[in-house]
Scaffold this motif. Structure first.
Motif: not given
Length: 258
Positions: A196-216
């Motif tokens: 079982v992993f502990g609570e996740e710490h997401k990397c800065p910039g978040g990944g592909r989903e966030q890029l798709e939201e901010t690109l437009p």
């Protein structure tokens, strides 16, 4: 030393749990409980020399080496240091990841964090799967220098879907080897429960989903800026043109001036 010895325990592979054929899952266990968990896809871009057509000059090629599923694994867990070692293709390639846990004093009191402190990649250019016609083939080691990556708070796991590139310096004439990591989830300390992993710490910039939201939004701001600059240049040019005195080219018209 006794604690370090007690921490060298069994390593389990769970690659079948991942739908991505390039990603594997590794678990280091001690006292029948997980002490280090990692899942990621990795590949290396390794430059190496081949002979030129004139048999004198050398040409640099790039070997593209993925981390193979079914890699052999070793692991060590400690209070402040942990390690995961993977080797594949009859140990022609070995990847060693070292993690360090540190304490810090903050305004909220003492806090802990962990980081990826060292990467070491050993490769053999005489291995023909990824190296073709290498000049002076042999084993080399590429290492990180003063690395502080994947910094995460104590008791938490690091998670990042986006691809990250880490540069390593090779013993082969100081060539730069690129490690490409993606779909990463790692926790080298304080596993809350077995597998079982502990609570996740997401990397800065978040990944592909966030890029798709901010690109437009980014493209819209850039286009708006271009329009404003174009209108400003046109307005200034129009004012300068209108304010210039028109001097007639026909000298017969000079008598009408003044």
């Amino acid at each position: 030393a006794a604690a370090r010895l007690a921490a060298e325990q069994e390593v389990e592979k769970g690659g079948g749990l991942s739908p991505n054929p390039e990603k594997d899952i590794f678990v280091v266990r001690e006292n029948r409980g997980g002490c280090l968990m990692a899942e990621f896809a990795a590949k290396f871009i390794v430059p190496y020399d081949v002979g030129g057509g004139n048999y004198v000059d050398l040409i640099t090629e790039g070997g593209d080496i993925p981390l193979s599923r079914g890699a052999e694994m070793k692991g060590k867990c400690g209070t402040n240091e942990s390690e995961l070692e993977l080797s594949w293709l009859d140990q022609a390639y070995t990847l060693k990841l070292s993690f360090l846990k540190e304490g810090h004093n903050t305004s909220r009191g003492p806090e802990a964090s962990w980081r990826l402190s060292r990467i070491q990649f050993t490769y053999d250019t005489s291995e023909r799967t990824y190296f073709k016609d290498a000049v002076s083939p042999g084993k080399h080691t590429a290492s990180s220098h003063r690395l502080s990556a994947l910094v995460t708070g104590g008791g938490r796991s690091y998670e990042c879907q986006a691809q990250q590139t880490i540069s390593l310096v090779s013993s082969d004439h100081q060539k730069s080897v690129q490690l490409l990591l993606s779909e990463v989830r790692i926790q080298p300390f304080d596993i809350p429960a077995d597998f079982v992993f502990g609570e996740e710490h997401k990397c800065p910039g978040g990944g592909r989903e966030q890029l798709e939201e901010t690109l437009p939004l980014i493209l819209g701001l850039i286009l708006g800026g271009v329009i404003v600059i174009t209108l400003g240049i046109y307005h200034i040019h129009h004012k300068l043109t209108a304010s210039q005195v028109q001097i007639p080219r026909d000298r017969s018209q000079y008598k009408h001036m003044g």
